[in-house]
Structure formats: structure tokens, C-alpha cells
Scaffold this motif. Structure first.
Motif, PDB file in Angstrom:
ATOM      1  N   ASP A 151       0.820  -1.217   0.000  1.00  0.00           N
ATOM      2  CA  ASP A 151       0.000   0.000   0.000  1.00  0.00           C
ATOM      3  C   ASP A 151       0.853   1.267   0.000  1.00  0.00           C
ATOM      4  OD1 ASP A 151      -2.313  -1.581   0.096  1.00  0.00           O
ATOM      5  OD2 ASP A 151      -2.247  -1.664   2.281  1.00  0.00           O
ATOM      6  N   GLY A 152       1.937   1.249  -0.779  1.00  0.00           N
ATOM      7  CA  GLY A 152       2.783   2.430  -0.905  1.00  0.00           C
ATOM      8  C   GLY A 152       3.762   2.651   0.237  1.00  0.00           C
ATOM      9  N   GLN A 153       3.757   1.779   1.232  1.00  0.00           N
ATOM     10  CA  GLN A 153       4.666   1.889   2.377  1.00  0.00           C
ATOM     11  C   GLN A 153       5.757   0.829   2.283  1.00  0.00           C
ATOM     12  OE1 GLN A 153       4.624   4.079   4.976  1.00  0.00           O
ATOM     13  NE2 GLN A 153       2.910   5.152   4.029  1.00  0.00           N
ATOM     14  N   THR A 154       6.981   1.187   2.607  1.00  0.00           N
ATOM     15  CA  THR A 154       8.074   0.221   2.654  1.00  0.00           C
ATOM     16  C   THR A 154       7.912  -0.609   3.916  1.00  0.00           C
ATOM     17  OG1 THR A 154       9.509   1.775   1.511  1.00  0.00           O
ATOM     18  CG2 THR A 154      10.578  -0.064   2.614  1.00  0.00           C
ATOM     19  N   VAL A 155       7.825  -1.931   3.753  1.00  0.00           N
ATOM     20  CA  VAL A 155       7.599  -2.818   4.904  1.00  0.00           C
ATOM     21  C   VAL A 155       8.730  -3.823   5.112  1.00  0.00           C
ATOM     22  CG1 VAL A 155       5.098  -2.589   4.846  1.00  0.00           C
ATOM     23  CG2 VAL A 155       6.189  -4.392   3.504  1.00  0.00           C
ATOM     24  N   GLY A 156       9.694  -3.868   4.189  1.00  0.00           N
ATOM     25  CA  GLY A 156      10.801  -4.793   4.353  1.00  0.00           C
ATOM     26  C   GLY A 156      11.926  -4.477   3.389  1.00  0.00           C
ATOM     27  N   ARG A 157      13.073  -5.040   3.677  1.00  0.00           N
ATOM     28  CA  ARG A 157      14.220  -4.872   2.790  1.00  0.00           C
ATOM     29  C   ARG A 157      15.007  -6.174   2.773  1.00  0.00           C
ATOM     30  NH1 ARG A 157      18.762  -1.115   5.763  1.00  0.00           N
ATOM     31  NH2 ARG A 157      19.387  -2.677   7.265  1.00  0.00           N
ATOM     32  N   ILE A 158      15.652  -6.431   1.658  1.00  0.00           N
ATOM     33  CA  ILE A 158      16.394  -7.675   1.473  1.00  0.00           C
ATOM     34  C   ILE A 158      17.733  -7.331   0.835  1.00  0.00           C
ATOM     35  CG2 ILE A 158      16.425  -9.938   0.339  1.00  0.00           C
ATOM     36  CD1 ILE A 158      13.315  -9.558   0.069  1.00  0.00           C
TER      37      ILE A 158
END
Length: 80
Positions: A64-71
């Protein structure tokens, strides 16, 4: 949810990648933040020593347009 590859030359993506843990763990007393320069350094292919003998790719997960994780995916050919 969507996952897209981070472009290390795109300032907005880098900022989102680096600042995500600061947002996620804000208010969590046991969390010790990394130095921001070190977090940005791993993305710099011209300067970080990993890239002399390896490769890396970075991804951002969004909902929904929000950053929720990174890899971060690393291939260190010297150790494989």
C-alpha cells in the motif's frame, strides 16, 4: 505486497532502504542503530570492498505504498 530491486543510484530508494530499520525499531530500547554511513556504504559499488570479488543486490518490499521490508542478497565468490 510487491518487491522491487533497489537502484543504488536512485537517492529515494537508498534513503528508504537505509531508514527502514530506524522506523521499524523506533521506541524499541534494546535496538542499537547502525551508523547511517555504514548502511549506505554497502550500497556503494565503487568503494565497498565486497564488490572487488563479489556481487550484491538489494530489494524493497512495499505494501500500500509503504516500505515494509528490505532484502540484501550477497554473493561473495571468494568464499563459495
Amino acid at each position: 505486497m510487491s518487491v522491487h530491486r533497489l537502484d543504488p543510484n536512485h537517492a529515494r530508494d537508498v534513503r528508504r532502504f537505509v531508514h527502514l530499520p530506524f522506523e521499524l525499531y523506533r521506541g524499541c530500547p534494546p535496538w542499537v542503530s547502525p551508523f547511517e554511513g555504514e548502511a549506505r556504504g554497502i550500497l556503494n559499488q565503487a568503494k565497498h570492498p565486497l564488490y572487488r570479488h563479489g556481487e550484491a543486490a538489494f530489494f524493497l518490499a512495499e505494501r500500500d505504498g509503504q516500505t515494509v521490508g528490505r532484502i540484501g542478497v550477497f554473493d561473495n565468490r571468494s568464499y563459495n
